[in-house]
Structure formats: C-alpha cells, structure tokens
Design a protein around this motif. Structure first.
Motif, PDB file in Angstrom:
ATOM      1  N   ILE A 149      49.813  33.124  24.061  1.00 25.61           N
ATOM      2  CA  ILE A 149      50.447  32.101  23.584  1.00 25.61           C
ATOM      3  C   ILE A 149      52.527  31.829  23.857  1.00 25.61           C
ATOM      4  O   ILE A 149      52.760  31.421  24.101  1.00 25.61           O
ATOM      5  CB  ILE A 149      51.075  32.045  21.572  1.00 25.61           C
ATOM      6  CG1 ILE A 149      48.856  31.549  21.272  1.00 25.61           C
ATOM      7  CG2 ILE A 149      51.770  30.810  20.919  1.00 25.61           C
ATOM      8  CD1 ILE A 149      48.810  31.268  19.819  1.00 25.61           C
ATOM      9  N   GLN A 150      53.565  33.737  23.526  1.00 29.45           N
ATOM     10  CA  GLN A 150      54.352  33.771  24.402  1.00 29.45           C
ATOM     11  C   GLN A 150      55.093  33.726  25.019  1.00 29.45           C
ATOM     12  O   GLN A 150      55.973  33.593  25.807  1.00 29.45           O
ATOM     13  CB  GLN A 150      54.931  35.414  23.541  1.00 29.45           C
ATOM     14  CG  GLN A 150      54.661  35.577  21.800  1.00 29.45           C
ATOM     15  CD  GLN A 150      55.358  36.550  21.286  1.00 29.45           C
ATOM     16  OE1 GLN A 150      55.200  37.960  22.278  1.00 29.45           O
ATOM     17  NE2 GLN A 150      55.619  36.910  19.970  1.00 29.45           N
ATOM     18  N   LYS A 151      53.455  34.014  25.506  1.00 27.74           N
ATOM     19  CA  LYS A 151      54.846  33.386  27.811  1.00 27.74           C
ATOM     20  C   LYS A 151      53.578  32.357  28.252  1.00 27.74           C
ATOM     21  O   LYS A 151      54.585  31.788  28.389  1.00 27.74           O
ATOM     22  CB  LYS A 151      53.213  34.243  28.722  1.00 27.74           C
ATOM     23  CG  LYS A 151      53.696  34.876  29.498  1.00 27.74           C
ATOM     24  CD  LYS A 151      52.749  36.158  30.508  1.00 27.74           C
ATOM     25  CE  LYS A 151      53.373  35.787  31.791  1.00 27.74           C
ATOM     26  NZ  LYS A 151      52.607  37.111  32.729  1.00 27.74           N
ATOM     27  N   PHE A 248      55.345  22.538  23.223  1.00 25.79           N
ATOM     28  CA  PHE A 248      54.272  21.864  21.989  1.00 25.79           C
ATOM     29  C   PHE A 248      54.037  22.941  21.702  1.00 25.79           C
ATOM     30  O   PHE A 248      54.364  22.829  19.472  1.00 25.79           O
ATOM     31  CB  PHE A 248      52.812  21.328  22.707  1.00 25.79           C
ATOM     32  CG  PHE A 248      52.043  20.495  22.082  1.00 25.79           C
ATOM     33  CD1 PHE A 248      52.598  19.902  21.652  1.00 25.79           C
ATOM     34  CD2 PHE A 248      51.442  22.251  21.035  1.00 25.79           C
ATOM     35  CE1 PHE A 248      50.952  19.412  20.805  1.00 25.79           C
ATOM     36  CE2 PHE A 248      50.149  21.434  21.397  1.00 25.79           C
ATOM     37  CZ  PHE A 248      50.335  20.205  20.395  1.00 25.79           C
ATOM     38  N   TYR A 249      54.348  24.351  21.366  1.00 27.93           N
ATOM     39  CA  TYR A 249      54.365  25.463  20.106  1.00 27.93           C
ATOM     40  C   TYR A 249      54.949  25.672  19.553  1.00 27.93           C
ATOM     41  O   TYR A 249      55.683  25.561  18.034  1.00 27.93           O
ATOM     42  CB  TYR A 249      54.339  26.833  21.227  1.00 27.93           C
ATOM     43  CG  TYR A 249      53.561  27.594  19.755  1.00 27.93           C
ATOM     44  CD1 TYR A 249      52.778  28.171  19.329  1.00 27.93           C
ATOM     45  CD2 TYR A 249      55.146  28.817  19.710  1.00 27.93           C
ATOM     46  CE1 TYR A 249      52.338  28.957  18.076  1.00 27.93           C
ATOM     47  CE2 TYR A 249      55.325  28.717  18.165  1.00 27.93           C
ATOM     48  CZ  TYR A 249      53.693  29.481  18.268  1.00 27.93           C
ATOM     49  OH  TYR A 249      53.328  30.502  16.698  1.00 27.93           O
ATOM     50  N   GLN A 250      56.106  25.121  19.807  1.00 23.63           N
ATOM     51  CA  GLN A 250      57.443  24.927  19.505  1.00 23.63           C
ATOM     52  C   GLN A 250      57.798  23.976  18.719  1.00 23.63           C
ATOM     53  O   GLN A 250      58.435  23.882  17.232  1.00 23.63           O
ATOM     54  CB  GLN A 250      58.976  25.150  20.710  1.00 23.63           C
ATOM     55  CG  GLN A 250      58.840  26.543  21.080  1.00 23.63           C
ATOM     56  CD  GLN A 250      59.294  28.028  19.925  1.00 23.63           C
ATOM     57  OE1 GLN A 250      59.297  27.754  19.067  1.00 23.63           O
ATOM     58  NE2 GLN A 250      58.368  28.523  20.445  1.00 23.63           N
ATOM     59  N   GLN A 255      55.780  28.849  14.506  1.00 24.39           N
ATOM     60  CA  GLN A 255      55.776  29.811  13.991  1.00 24.39           C
ATOM     61  C   GLN A 255      56.438  31.254  14.605  1.00 24.39           C
ATOM     62  O   GLN A 255      56.309  31.160  15.906  1.00 24.39           O
ATOM     63  CB  GLN A 255      55.019  30.381  12.992  1.00 24.39           C
ATOM     64  CG  GLN A 255      53.612  29.258  11.897  1.00 24.39           C
ATOM     65  CD  GLN A 255      52.861  29.650  12.298  1.00 24.39           C
ATOM     66  OE1 GLN A 255      52.203  30.302  12.411  1.00 24.39           O
ATOM     67  NE2 GLN A 255      52.442  29.225  10.633  1.00 24.39           N
ATOM     68  N   ASN A 256      56.655  31.936  14.059  1.00 23.98           N
ATOM     69  CA  ASN A 256      57.699  32.956  14.567  1.00 23.98           C
ATOM     70  C   ASN A 256      56.460  34.079  14.970  1.00 23.98           C
ATOM     71  O   ASN A 256      56.782  34.998  13.461  1.00 23.98           O
ATOM     72  CB  ASN A 256      58.908  34.112  14.764  1.00 23.98           C
ATOM     73  CG  ASN A 256      59.912  35.298  14.590  1.00 23.98           C
ATOM     74  OD1 ASN A 256      58.638  35.540  15.692  1.00 23.98           O
ATOM     75  ND2 ASN A 256      60.531  35.634  14.608  1.00 23.98           N
ATOM     76  N   LYS A 289      53.228  41.349  23.963  1.00 28.00           N
ATOM     77  CA  LYS A 289      52.492  41.594  22.741  1.00 28.00           C
ATOM     78  C   LYS A 289      52.014  42.869  22.598  1.00 28.00           C
ATOM     79  O   LYS A 289      51.065  42.529  23.179  1.00 28.00           O
ATOM     80  CB  LYS A 289      53.012  40.888  21.787  1.00 28.00           C
ATOM     81  CG  LYS A 289      52.784  41.475  19.855  1.00 28.00           C
ATOM     82  CD  LYS A 289      52.874  40.359  18.840  1.00 28.00           C
ATOM     83  CE  LYS A 289      52.453  40.859  18.283  1.00 28.00           C
ATOM     84  NZ  LYS A 289      53.530  41.757  17.532  1.00 28.00           N
ATOM     85  N   GLU A 290      51.955  43.830  22.317  1.00 24.29           N
ATOM     86  CA  GLU A 290      51.215  45.612  22.306  1.00 24.29           C
ATOM     87  C   GLU A 290      49.731  45.068  20.649  1.00 24.29           C
ATOM     88  O   GLU A 290      50.979  44.783  19.839  1.00 24.29           O
ATOM     89  CB  GLU A 290      51.829  46.442  22.719  1.00 24.29           C
ATOM     90  CG  GLU A 290      52.391  46.703  23.641  1.00 24.29           C
ATOM     91  CD  GLU A 290      52.445  47.753  23.829  1.00 24.29           C
ATOM     92  OE1 GLU A 290      52.679  48.724  22.921  1.00 24.29           O
ATOM     93  OE2 GLU A 290      53.115  48.329  24.702  1.00 24.29           O
ATOM     94  N   VAL A 291      48.980  45.449  21.103  1.00 22.45           N
ATOM     95  CA  VAL A 291      48.033  45.118  19.759  1.00 22.45           C
ATOM     96  C   VAL A 291      48.860  46.752  19.507  1.00 22.45           C
ATOM     97  O   VAL A 291      48.904  48.115  19.423  1.00 22.45           O
ATOM     98  CB  VAL A 291      46.963  45.800  20.110  1.00 22.45           C
ATOM     99  CG1 VAL A 291      45.975  46.367  18.909  1.00 22.45           C
ATOM    100  CG2 VAL A 291      46.224  45.140  21.031  1.00 22.45           C
TER     101      VAL A 291
END
Length: 444
Positions: A149-151, A248-250, A255-256, A289-291
């Motif tokens: 999602i962040q990408k 669209f996400y924003q 959510q952060n 983002k890493e697990v």
C-alpha cells in the motif's frame, strides 16, 4: 540400537483393545461417522452464541474464494470498515485483486534477490532449499500488505474487480513458481560464471518483464488513474475524477500505517517477551516496510485488542483456524470436539510445545470485530472471516477466549495503545533476527 515391532507386542496391543468395551463401542461410531463427527460437543455451540457486549458494525462479509489471500482480505476489511462509516457507504469493498497483482510482482523480485544472495551456497543448503520449495505463494503478513500500500496505494473493487485467477489462484501459482524456479537456474549459473553485475541485472529485468506479462494476462493490468463514483446510504451521488491509487488511499483511508505494529504471543523459550523480532527472507517489497513483531504475554495481548475494539476500531489477527474449529457453525472453541475422551488418547500439548514441534502455526488471518466482557474479562470474541456468508453467522465466527489463548498468534495494534514501557522498546528498535523457517514467519 533400533528395535522393530514384535508380533508379541502386536498381540498384547490387540488384546488390550478388544477387552475394552468402551473401545469397541467407540470403534463403530468413529468408523461410521469419522473422528470429529463422533466427538462433536454441542456444549461449545451453546456457550458461544453470537452475542457480544462490544460489537462493531462492519457490514457484509467478503469472500476470498479459492485463494490464499486471507491476510489481504483481513487488512483491507479493516480499512473498509472506516470507509463505510466515514463516507456513509454500505457493503463497500476495496480491490483485493489490485494488491494481489503487486504482491505477486514484488514477491518475484524478492525471490530473485534472495536467489542471488544465496547463489554461492549449494542447492543442499537449507536456505536455498527453503527458497525453492515455495518461491512464492498467496499468503502474507500484515507488514507485507503495508509495504504494498505504501508503494502502490489501493483502489475500489469496482475499479479492478476479481478475475478467474485471483479467485482461483492455483493455476497462476503453479506457472508462476515454474517460471521462478527456471529463472533461479539462470541466475545461479550467472553467478557461478562470475558474470558482471550489469549483465545480471539486465537478465533479471527481462525476467521481471515476463512476470508482469504473466500477471497482466491472468489478473488484469492495474490502473494508473481512475474515476470513482458512488451513491451513499442517503442516495446522495458522489463523483471523484482522475484519482491515483495513492491519492485514493490518502483521501478515503488516510491512516498512517507506520503507527501500527504486529503484536505476537509466542511463549517459546527462544523468544523472550517484550522484545522485537523479524524473520530472515520474509517479505515482498525490497526497500519497503519490513516484518517486525513485538512478543508479549497473552494477558497484554488481549488487553491491547480490547483497547482497540473499545475505540471502535477492528483488529487484524492471525491464528491456526483449523484447530478445534467447527467451520459450518463458525465456532472456534477448545471444547468443540471431545477427541481425547472419545479416542481415549491424550493429544494435549502446550502452546509453546505446539510451536516448537510443528503442531501449530499461523494459518489464517481474520478480523476481530467484537468481544464479550464479563466483569471486564473476555469470554468470547466476534470474528469477521473472508469465506463468504454461507459459514458461521452470515460469515461471522465466534471464538472462545480459551481458544484465543491457545491458537491465536498475532494481532495488529495502533502503537498508542501500548504501555509507555512497550512504546520505549519499539522506539529502541533492537530487533532479533529469526530463521526463515521460524513459525512466526508463517504466512496466513
């Protein structure tokens, strides 16, 4: 020295079985109906009626169909809950196919990079064997969905609906893994031949082009921009033009996601509580983002889930759904079946023993949408599944608190609900690296 089974032993075992009338009576029932049907416990159903003191309104249950995307459905469901509430829309869904496409694409690159990193190790290396056993699969972890999602953002389901291959992913996985293993042969050979880095990257780029082509043919090509219109519950029309998935996400979620953290309960000796853990070779987006898991005791685990539910926010969670679970009724309870009594065999193990000895791990992700509290303590939990409305109560399951203790391993919580001590541990970011095959690396 190894010892074989003697016929004298067999005779003794046979005599012991036949002299027990209970065993003979049970034999007929189990042979006729099977182990679970013969040991079904109606009390578990009675104790776990779908009534809760805290019950979030979340709408119609989605259906992942014949795919392993539960983790993705669960995460997107937590977002759509807030969208439905804030924008006054019922039964809205986000596109699981959109995130599925990019997850498959990124997992291919993640696999190539790990193959290159381990190219000098023999094929008999446990890490190489681990990579080649399943180059990619449908499953994943919360942090992996965050990375996507962040990408890439997200889109409504109407913009990129399901395809045959997203709903029934077996064929896609078969041919995608064939392609990845074939490419692994080429990449390992290039390294063995001491090929220059530029040539290796050109070769890998052609491989990724093939993967994009395969995914576009089977899932459809993701949109770069799109229009989105809808009528809300008051029949008011809304239209949004020229949206990107990120925009669209924003606008609709906002959510952060960096404010959320994976909380696990793994009571094994190798994972002390109140520490952070990650898993080697577990992820999808290189550089994303890493697990990361924070391991806590079960009391803290449940307190955090309750705090978020009380704030009217649902909770992503991962469990071993097949353990002591009645699918049709939607009941997950440790007393769902009286197998120990019926078979007269003790199958009990501790939660730590089940993790250490491969008897249990996270197999499925769902959403906690309610809890029943008696004198402040949980007795049962409401669970939104992603298997459609034909199981459970219109797709919702009931989980007893005892079952959560034994078979739930992960929740995702906003960091603001952590105690100051736990927030400090997270801030220090001292992470212990676990082996690729650690049970906490299981993909839901």
């Amino acid at each position: 020295m190894s010892k074989s089974i003697s016929f004298e032993q067999i005779k003794q075992f046979d005599e012991q079985f036949k002299t027990s009338q209970n065993h003979l009576n049970t034999q007929h029932a189990v042979m006729k109906t099977g182990i679970l049907a013969a040991s079904a416990n109606q009390t578990a159903v009675i104790e776990n009626t779908p009534v809760f003191s805290i019950d979030l309104e979340t709408g119609k249950v989605a259906n992942q169909k014949q795919s392993g995307r539960c983790w993705m459905f669960a995460a997107l469901n937590t977002f759509r809950h807030s969208i439905q509430h804030e924008f006054n829309i019922k039964n809205f869904e986000l596109s699981q196919n959109f995130t599925f496409f990019w997850d498959k694409f990124e997992k291919a690159n993640y696999f190539y990079e790990n193959i290159l990193k381990t190219a000098n190790e023999p094929l008999t290396s446990r890490k190489v064997a681990f990579l080649l056993q399943t180059p990619q699969q449908d499953g994943g972890q919360w942090d992996m969905l965050v990375a996507i999602i962040q990408k890439y953002g997200i889109v409504p389901k109407s913009v990129m609906p399901e395809s045959f291959n997203s709903s029934m992913s077996r064929e896609l996985n078969t041919y995608l893994n064939k392609k990845l293993r074939k490419d692994a042969v080429t990449l390992r050979q290039l390294v063995a031949d001491q090929t220059d880095e530029t040539t290796i990257q050109i070769t890998k780029n052609k491989m990724l082009s093939d993967i994009y082509q395969l995914l576009s043919m089977t899932l459809r090509t993701p949109p770069e921009t799109f229009d989105f219109s809808y009528r809300d519950n008051d029949e008011k029309f809304h239209a949004h033009q020229n949206l990107t998935p990120q925009k669209f996400y924003q606008e609709f979620v906002g959510q952060n996601l960096d404010e959320y953290i994976s909380i696990i309960n793994a009571p094994t000796a190798d994972k002390p509580y109140n520490q952070l853990y990650t898993v080697e070779m577990l992820g999808n987006v290189i550089g994303g983002k890493e697990v990361c898991h924070l391991n806590v005791d079960i009391k803290t685990f449940k307190e955090l889930a309750i705090a978020q539910l009380k704030a009217d926010e649902s909770v992503w969670y991962g469990c071993d759904v097949g353990q002591s679970s009645i699918r049709d009724s939607g009941i997950m309870a440790t007393n769902a079946y009286a197998v120990n009594q019926v078979l007269d065999i003790d199958f009990s193990m501790t939660k730590a023993e089940r993790l250490d000895y491969g008897e249990s791990l996270m197999t499925h992700a769902m959403v906690l949408t309610g809890v029943n509290l008696v004198d402040g303590q949980p007795t049962k939990w409401k669970v939104e599944n992603s298997w459609g409305e034909k199981v459970g109560t219109k797709g919702y399951f009931v989980m007893s608190d005892d079952w959560l203790n034994e078979y739930t391993y992960q929740i995702v919580i906003n960091k603001k609900y952590l105690s100051p001590e736990l927030q400090e541990i997270v801030a220090q970011n001292e992470v212990t690296l676990l082996d690729p095959w650690d049970p906490m690396g299981a993909l839901a």
